[in-house]
Design an enzyme around this catalytic site. Sequence first.
Site, PDB file in Angstrom:
ATOM      1  N   LYS A  59       0.820  -1.209   0.000  1.00 35.62           N
ATOM      2  CA  LYS A  59       0.000   0.000   0.000  1.00 35.62           C
ATOM      3  C   LYS A  59       0.855   1.259   0.000  1.00 35.62           C
ATOM      4  O   LYS A  59       0.575   2.216  -0.731  1.00 35.62           O
ATOM      5  CB  LYS A  59      -0.926  -0.013   1.215  1.00 35.62           C
ATOM      6  CG  LYS A  59      -2.032  -1.054   1.134  1.00 35.62           C
ATOM      7  CD  LYS A  59      -2.926  -1.013   2.353  1.00 35.62           C
ATOM      8  CE  LYS A  59      -4.073  -2.006   2.229  1.00 35.62           C
ATOM      9  NZ  LYS A  59      -4.988  -1.962   3.380  1.00 35.62           N
ATOM     10  N   ALA A  75      -0.636   0.626   5.974  1.00 38.69           N
ATOM     11  CA  ALA A  75      -0.932  -0.189   7.147  1.00 38.69           C
ATOM     12  C   ALA A  75      -1.972  -1.240   6.790  1.00 38.69           C
ATOM     13  O   ALA A  75      -2.824  -1.023   5.925  1.00 38.69           O
ATOM     14  CB  ALA A  75      -1.443   0.685   8.299  1.00 38.69           C
ATOM     15  N   ASP A  76      -1.883  -2.374   7.459  1.00 36.11           N
ATOM     16  CA  ASP A  76      -2.890  -3.409   7.283  1.00 36.11           C
ATOM     17  C   ASP A  76      -2.875  -4.316   8.505  1.00 36.11           C
ATOM     18  O   ASP A  76      -1.949  -4.263   9.314  1.00 36.11           O
ATOM     19  CB  ASP A  76      -2.660  -4.225   6.017  1.00 36.11           C
ATOM     20  CG  ASP A  76      -3.975  -4.692   5.402  1.00 36.11           C
ATOM     21  OD1 ASP A  76      -4.827  -5.235   6.147  1.00 36.11           O
ATOM     22  OD2 ASP A  76      -4.162  -4.525   4.187  1.00 36.11           O
ATOM     23  N   GLN A  77      -3.908  -5.137   8.601  1.00 35.82           N
ATOM     24  CA  GLN A  77      -4.054  -6.010   9.765  1.00 35.82           C
ATOM     25  C   GLN A  77      -4.531  -7.386   9.313  1.00 35.82           C
ATOM     26  O   GLN A  77      -5.355  -7.493   8.408  1.00 35.82           O
ATOM     27  CB  GLN A  77      -5.064  -5.403  10.745  1.00 35.82           C
ATOM     28  CG  GLN A  77      -5.210  -6.152  12.054  1.00 35.82           C
ATOM     29  CD  GLN A  77      -6.206  -5.449  12.974  1.00 35.82           C
ATOM     30  OE1 GLN A  77      -7.383  -5.377  12.669  1.00 35.82           O
ATOM     31  NE2 GLN A  77      -5.716  -4.927  14.086  1.00 35.82           N
ATOM     32  N   GLY A 112       0.461  -4.455  10.742  1.00 33.94           N
ATOM     33  CA  GLY A 112       1.690  -4.078  10.067  1.00 33.94           C
ATOM     34  C   GLY A 112       1.638  -2.643   9.590  1.00 33.94           C
ATOM     35  O   GLY A 112       0.559  -2.098   9.320  1.00 33.94           O
TER      36      GLY A 112
END
Length: 199
Positions: A59, A75-77, A112
């Site tokens: 991203k 960011a990601d989860q 992250g």
Amino acid sequence: MTTTDGERLILASKSAARRAMLANAGVPFAVQVADVDEDALKAPGVDPAELAVELARAKALAVSRHDADAWVLGADQTLAFEGGLVSKAPTLQAARERLAAMRGRTHQLHSGAALARNGQVVWSGVDTVEMRMRDFSDAFLDAYLAAEGEALLACVGSYRLEGLGSQLFEAVEGDYFTVLGLPLWPVLAELRRAGVIAS
């Protein structure tokens, strides 16, 4: 507060929770949602923690390639349950089945983050939280789903800890911001180190 020396920060995420975290921390930023094929990165057997970082990097890079002068935060989860990767529920019935399977048990949330500039990732990291659900009743589960509705389909675990979802849990081990989808303390430290915000 402002960024230092005219530096610009872009958040490459559509998450309202991540926007609120940065705004509440006094970090000025713009938003540009990244166009990333997330499913292409979800290879069979992928480690959920590493996937969270890879998605964040993808991203950040997707936006940074089009705005090289800005700092871009991706960011990601991901959610891991019984060693496997759990994706967002496509329907409320699927959310019900998932929550019923997770009640009384522990799962992990991996958040992250990555910072990019000039089309290059300059930093990335991940933080993990252990989440233990209580053994709630079917009646509570049905009432919860009715109250929260389809908004749960946007949440990887079919819950929002900052809302009614807090009643699903009996224990959380780790940082609250990580639960919401951003390892905020490491991100702020890196923004200071990079000179994006004042130290």
